[in-house]
Write a protein that holds these residues in place. Structure first.
Motif, PDB file in Angstrom:
ATOM      1  N   ARG A 313      62.705  86.333  80.559  1.00 48.14           N
ATOM      2  CA  ARG A 313      62.650  86.863  79.208  1.00 48.14           C
ATOM      3  C   ARG A 313      61.192  86.959  78.764  1.00 48.14           C
ATOM      4  O   ARG A 313      60.387  86.068  79.025  1.00 48.14           O
ATOM      5  CB  ARG A 313      63.449  85.967  78.256  1.00 48.14           C
ATOM      6  CG  ARG A 313      64.918  85.918  78.631  1.00 48.14           C
ATOM      7  CD  ARG A 313      65.678  84.834  77.893  1.00 48.14           C
ATOM      8  NE  ARG A 313      65.884  85.148  76.484  1.00 48.14           N
ATOM      9  CZ  ARG A 313      66.771  84.506  75.711  1.00 48.14           C
ATOM     10  NH1 ARG A 313      67.507  83.533  76.226  1.00 48.14           N
ATOM     11  NH2 ARG A 313      66.914  84.839  74.447  1.00 48.14           N
ATOM     12  N   PRO A 323      63.162  80.085  73.956  1.00 53.76           N
ATOM     13  CA  PRO A 323      63.895  81.202  73.342  1.00 53.76           C
ATOM     14  C   PRO A 323      65.100  80.718  72.549  1.00 53.76           C
ATOM     15  O   PRO A 323      65.741  79.721  72.894  1.00 53.76           O
ATOM     16  CB  PRO A 323      64.328  82.043  74.551  1.00 53.76           C
ATOM     17  CG  PRO A 323      64.312  81.106  75.712  1.00 53.76           C
ATOM     18  CD  PRO A 323      63.231  80.109  75.431  1.00 53.76           C
ATOM     19  N   PRO A 327      70.785  85.369  75.794  1.00 54.12           N
ATOM     20  CA  PRO A 327      70.347  86.764  75.821  1.00 54.12           C
ATOM     21  C   PRO A 327      71.509  87.711  75.545  1.00 54.12           C
ATOM     22  O   PRO A 327      72.681  87.357  75.698  1.00 54.12           O
ATOM     23  CB  PRO A 327      69.809  86.937  77.251  1.00 54.12           C
ATOM     24  CG  PRO A 327      70.503  85.880  78.048  1.00 54.12           C
ATOM     25  CD  PRO A 327      70.749  84.736  77.113  1.00 54.12           C
ATOM     26  N   ASP A 328      71.162  88.918  75.119  1.00 52.46           N
ATOM     27  CA  ASP A 328      72.178  89.936  74.856  1.00 52.46           C
ATOM     28  C   ASP A 328      71.629  91.285  75.304  1.00 52.46           C
ATOM     29  O   ASP A 328      70.634  91.366  76.025  1.00 52.46           O
ATOM     30  CB  ASP A 328      72.563  89.961  73.375  1.00 52.46           C
ATOM     31  CG  ASP A 328      71.361  90.077  72.452  1.00 52.46           C
ATOM     32  OD1 ASP A 328      70.351  90.677  72.871  1.00 52.46           O
ATOM     33  OD2 ASP A 328      71.412  89.562  71.319  1.00 52.46           O
ATOM     34  N   SER A 330      70.006  93.444  73.809  1.00 50.77           N
ATOM     35  CA  SER A 330      68.675  93.793  73.314  1.00 50.77           C
ATOM     36  C   SER A 330      67.575  92.928  73.903  1.00 50.77           C
ATOM     37  O   SER A 330      66.397  93.137  73.615  1.00 50.77           O
ATOM     38  CB  SER A 330      68.648  93.668  71.789  1.00 50.77           C
ATOM     39  OG  SER A 330      68.896  92.319  71.398  1.00 50.77           O
ATOM     40  N   THR A 331      67.957  91.947  74.722  1.00 47.88           N
ATOM     41  CA  THR A 331      66.954  91.037  75.283  1.00 47.88           C
ATOM     42  C   THR A 331      66.096  91.770  76.305  1.00 47.88           C
ATOM     43  O   THR A 331      66.605  92.393  77.237  1.00 47.88           O
ATOM     44  CB  THR A 331      67.632  89.830  75.950  1.00 47.88           C
ATOM     45  OG1 THR A 331      68.424  89.144  74.973  1.00 47.88           O
ATOM     46  CG2 THR A 331      66.593  88.885  76.512  1.00 47.88           C
ATOM     47  N   MET A 333      63.714  91.895  79.383  1.00 45.08           N
ATOM     48  CA  MET A 333      63.401  91.122  80.584  1.00 45.08           C
ATOM     49  C   MET A 333      62.157  91.700  81.255  1.00 45.08           C
ATOM     50  O   MET A 333      61.915  92.907  81.208  1.00 45.08           O
ATOM     51  CB  MET A 333      64.575  91.143  81.570  1.00 45.08           C
ATOM     52  CG  MET A 333      65.759  90.295  81.142  1.00 45.08           C
ATOM     53  SD  MET A 333      65.388  88.538  81.330  1.00 45.08           S
ATOM     54  CE  MET A 333      66.953  87.820  80.814  1.00 45.08           C
ATOM     55  N   ALA A 358      65.276  96.262  79.004  1.00 47.48           N
ATOM     56  CA  ALA A 358      66.543  95.575  78.751  1.00 47.48           C
ATOM     57  C   ALA A 358      67.565  96.041  79.784  1.00 47.48           C
ATOM     58  O   ALA A 358      67.749  97.245  79.985  1.00 47.48           O
ATOM     59  CB  ALA A 358      67.039  95.873  77.339  1.00 47.48           C
ATOM     60  N   TYR A 366      73.479  92.119  84.069  1.00 52.88           N
ATOM     61  CA  TYR A 366      73.767  91.781  82.675  1.00 52.88           C
ATOM     62  C   TYR A 366      74.838  90.688  82.598  1.00 52.88           C
ATOM     63  O   TYR A 366      74.761  89.780  81.768  1.00 52.88           O
ATOM     64  CB  TYR A 366      74.231  93.038  81.933  1.00 52.88           C
ATOM     65  CG  TYR A 366      74.551  92.812  80.478  1.00 52.88           C
ATOM     66  CD1 TYR A 366      73.535  92.790  79.518  1.00 52.88           C
ATOM     67  CD2 TYR A 366      75.862  92.617  80.054  1.00 52.88           C
ATOM     68  CE1 TYR A 366      73.825  92.573  78.182  1.00 52.88           C
ATOM     69  CE2 TYR A 366      76.166  92.400  78.716  1.00 52.88           C
ATOM     70  CZ  TYR A 366      75.137  92.386  77.788  1.00 52.88           C
ATOM     71  OH  TYR A 366      75.421  92.171  76.467  1.00 52.88           O
TER      72      TYR A 366
END
Length: 802
Positions: A313, A323, A327-328, A330-331, A333, A358, A366
């Protein structure tokens, strides 16, 4: 595994079966001093010596240096003593290779007894002789490595082929050009798997030499020649390895003896535990986040995977702290590092290092990221490859991921996902299975802990740097009558926060205060104390406190703040009009003055005084005459003091380097830093301040004395007008006359009735100074709309730069 030739098969379970050349190999790398530099786990099992007991020891004490069967470098095996001879103590071939006396590959057999005086040998604790097949390759090129030795247990191989004694079947090691072997490209790709703890660059260079010198093969009773195929772990069940699926039908599958299944599973678990132990000892050698990421990624290739990519991230990589939340979609990487053993450059364009984005939903990446669980795909089918590639715009992943085995493991710390690792194996290698999923998850767990430690260190280091930078002044390079250059080097200790500081303070009369101090100790407490003392010095300096009195006040303040407040400080005031330095010292190292006239440097002999915080010791001020162009060098002891050396040597080196000619002040500072920072013993932080004392020429200064009479205000205006016209500055006349009129009027009315002084100094700006007998400075009033006075200083504040 493919065989080398079709010959008659002798009695037994099949001389040419697929297991014939697929044997556990011991791998040893010997350096140019004859010491073991790399020792595989297979070497530990074969010779009964652990890696810790082997690395760094002479190879001749660990390997079977006698009884070798010499091999012709062209690839034709030479059985020098006959297949049924007892060859203990015969043949110096391996010993000659270890000693660097041969420049060609050699191969042979030897029986070795355990050494009673050598390191502990668990595998040979029963005293049995080890029947060893070995191949030795001399290594050339850069680096300390001289010889690669491969070894195998001949007795185990013979037993697995169904022969009880050597008389039933004789096995000899040999060489063959890999271009003469079927599936030679496959063998070349798999060979790096046996090289222990080596990166792809080094392993690639060694493999290329092996392939050029001759691929290792086994000859069975002169009937068949089979290439040695290295593999990781233990033999899998028939049909589980995709690499074995391409074996010609006339070759029979390896037969696992009854009751051996449990032993194979145990060996597989032990091999993975050894791998994880090696990884744990090889990563985390540095607290640098980037270096740690490279170690973690490289640990998986080639032993566990053929490709490894680490994503973190962006908040973690930037050192912004831990963090928040999972994460989602919109995170963002960041692809931090990629390691693989494919041809160079194959992955560079499609998955470049440093890319930030992302990850799309509906992809296994994901899924791993948001669930925090490993994702295993034994084989990326064509349909799945199309679907994954379709989620990424402007890039085609299908040629890279199609047909491969895919394992994605999360990198977590304190149950929060920091990132993930993408692991892949080529189609010619056994696919990831449930045991690999567990191994990968454990690898990621250990890597996550190491990465979190590096992240916390990076975060704390960023906080420390921010705090340190906020406490250091923004020094103006040009002051009235002098030029200034500074340097600050943080200490090498953990935390990088110190108590060293420097400062330049603008004073009335075109003077400049130059300050260097050093709070004893390191860390946040020292930095906080430094900030308090620096603020106190600035406040007292702007009140025109004389140097000796300033240090006395600072000493009183330090004792009131606490018992442990100790610091050294050197305070100097430069008057460019009079050409004088007024200095006072509180236990600090003396400054260096470089004379412009002859270029010589000298340590100024000042009363040293006691450090700030000691109390009860008087401070004395000294006055030193200086000429335009002289340079004053002030520093903290971290620059000149090295543990184990006399500080006098450092001060002498400071004088010598300060006198070195330089094109600019910055170059002069860099010269001093290079000259005194070449040793490796510096732990303390360093503050360096250099001032070139240019002075102010006499024709750039005008001074008058006025009576405390309102009629003198008009005279002051006329004097300033005539002076500026003489200096050819007509554009400044009107503003200057108004400013002088307001300030002189204030002095006449409220200055105590004594004489009023007016001085004009021309530097890079015009400085107007008005003095009177009133010790208090005038203050700005809040004048109402009907008040007749109280607006003068507001006018001055608007029109003047300062």
């Amino acid at each position: 595994m493919d065989h080398g030739s079709e010959r008659d098969t002798p009695p037994g379970r099949g001389a040419g079966d697929t297991a014939a050349g697929r044997i556990p190999l011991a791998v040893v790398v010997v350096d140019r001093d004859g010491l073991v530099s790399h020792w595989s786990s297979g070497a530990g099992r074969l010779f009964g010596v652990g890696r810790q007991d082997a690395v760094g020891h002479p190879a001749v004490d660990l390997l079977p240096v006698s009884g070798a069967l010499a091999d012709d470098p062209q690839g034709d095996a030479i059985d020098a003593y006959g297949p049924y001879e007892a060859y203990d103590g015969l043949g110096p071939d391996l010993e000659a290779s270890l000693g660097g006396r041969t420049a060609y590959p050699a191969a042979g057999r030897a029986r070795q007894f355990p050494h009673k005086d050598g390191p502990s040998r668990d595998g040979a604790a029963d005293g049995r002789r080890i029947d060893v097949l070995w191949w030795a390759y001399p290594l050339v090129g850069p680096g300390p490595f001289r010889l690669l030795v491969l070894a195998a247990d001949a007795a185990r191989l013979r037993e697995e082929r169904g022969y009880d004694t050597e008389t039933a079947e004789h096995i000899s090691p040999g060489f063959a050009r890999h271009t003469e072997l079927p599936a030679s490209d496959e063998l070349a790709r798999r060979l790096p798997e046996i090289l222990p703890n080596m990166g792809p660059g080094l392993s690639g260079r060694i493999v290329s030499q092996i392939l050029e010198l001759g691929y290792p093969v086994l000859e069975f009773s002169q009937f068949d020649r089979v290439p040695v195929t290295p593999y990781w772990g233990v033999p899998r069940r028939p049909g589980r390895s995709r690499a074995e699926a391409v074996v010609p039908q006339q070759r029979t599958a390896p037969v696992i003896p009854a009751g051996a299944e449990r032993d194979l599973e145990y060996a597989a678990v032990r091999e993975r535990l050894e791998f994880l132990n090696e990884v744990s000892s090889g990563i985390g050698t540095s607290l640098d986040l980037g270096e740690t990421i490279r170690e973690v990624t490289s640990a998986a290739v080639p032993r566990f995977a053929d490709f490894a990519g680490t994503h973190l991230r962006s908040a973690v990589l930037a050192g912004e702290g831990f963090p928040d939340g999972p994460p989602d979609a919109s995170t963002v990487m960041h692809r931090v590092w990629v390691e693989h053993n494919d041809e160079p450059g194959r992955w560079d364009d499609t998955v470049p290092v440093g890319e930030t984005f992302a990850f799309p939903e509906h992809t296994p990446f994901y899924k791993c990221m948001v669930t925090g669980e490993p994702v295993l795909i034994p084989e990326v089918t064509e349909e799945l490859s199309d679907r994954i590639s379709g989620e990424f715009e402007k890039r085609d992943l299908r040629p890279l991921i199609g047909g491969r085995s895919l394992l994605i493991v999360p990198l977590k710390a304190r149950n929060v996902v920091l990132g993930f690792m993408v692991l892949m194996r080529r189609p010619d290698r056994a696919a990831f299975d449930d045991m690999d999923r567990t191994t990968g998850a454990e690898l990621a767990a250990r890597a996550g802990l190491v990465l979190d430690n590096a992240r916390m260190y990076t975060y704390q280091e960023n906080v420390a740097d921010t705090l340190q930078d906020s406490m250091l002044p923004q020094v103006t390079p040009r002051m009235a009558g002098c030029d200034v250059a500074t340097r600050y080097l943080p200490g090498a200790r953990l935390g990088r926060i110190g108590g060293d500081w420097f400062d330049t303070i603008k004073l009335p009369g075109s003077r400049t205060a130059l300050v260097v101090g050093d709070v004893m100790g390191h860390g946040l407490n020292s930095a906080a104390m430094m900030g308090q003392l620096r603020t106190a010095v600035q406040t007292m300096a702007t009140m025109e406190t004389p140097p000796a009195q300033l240090l006395r006040n600072l000493d009183d303040l330090a004792r009131r703040l606490g018992e442990n407040y100790l610091a050294t400080c050197l305070y100097a005031v430069y008057d460019p009009i009079r050409g004088e330095l007024h200095l006072a010292n509180a236990g600090h190292i003396p400054p260096v003055l470089v004379r412009a006239e002859n270029g010589r440097s000298e340590l100024l002999d000042l009363p040293t005084g006691a450090p700030i915080g000691v109390g009860g010791v008087p401070f004395e001020a000294s006055v030193v005459r200086v000429a335009p162009g002289d340079r004053l060098v002030l520093c903290t002891d971290g620059l000149v003091e090295v543990r184990g050396s006399d500080i006098g040597e450092g001060l002498a080196a400071l004088c010598e380097s300060a006198a070195h000619p330089a094109a600019s002040m910055d170059d002069a500072c860099d010269t001093i830093i290079r000259a005194l920072n070449t040793h490796g013993g510096r732990k303390d932080d360093v503050a360096l301040l250099m001032a070139r004392l240019n002075g102010i020429p006499g024709d750039h200064v005008a001074e008058w004395h006025l009576d405390a009479d309102p009629r003198e205000v008009a005279r002051a205006r006329d004097l300033v007008r005539d002076l500026l016209l003489d200096w050819e500055l007509p554009q400044a006349v009107e503003t200057a006359r108004l400013l002088v009129s307001e300030v002189v009027t204030n002095a006449v009315r409220h200055g105590g009735g004594g004489r009023v002084g007016l001085r004009v100094v021309r530097t890079d700006a015009l400085l107007f100074e008005v003095t009177d007998d009133e010790p208090e400075l005038p203050s700005m009033l809040a004048a109402g709309p009907y008040d007749e006075a109280g607006r003068g200083l507001r006018v001055v504040s608007r029109l003047a730069r300062e």
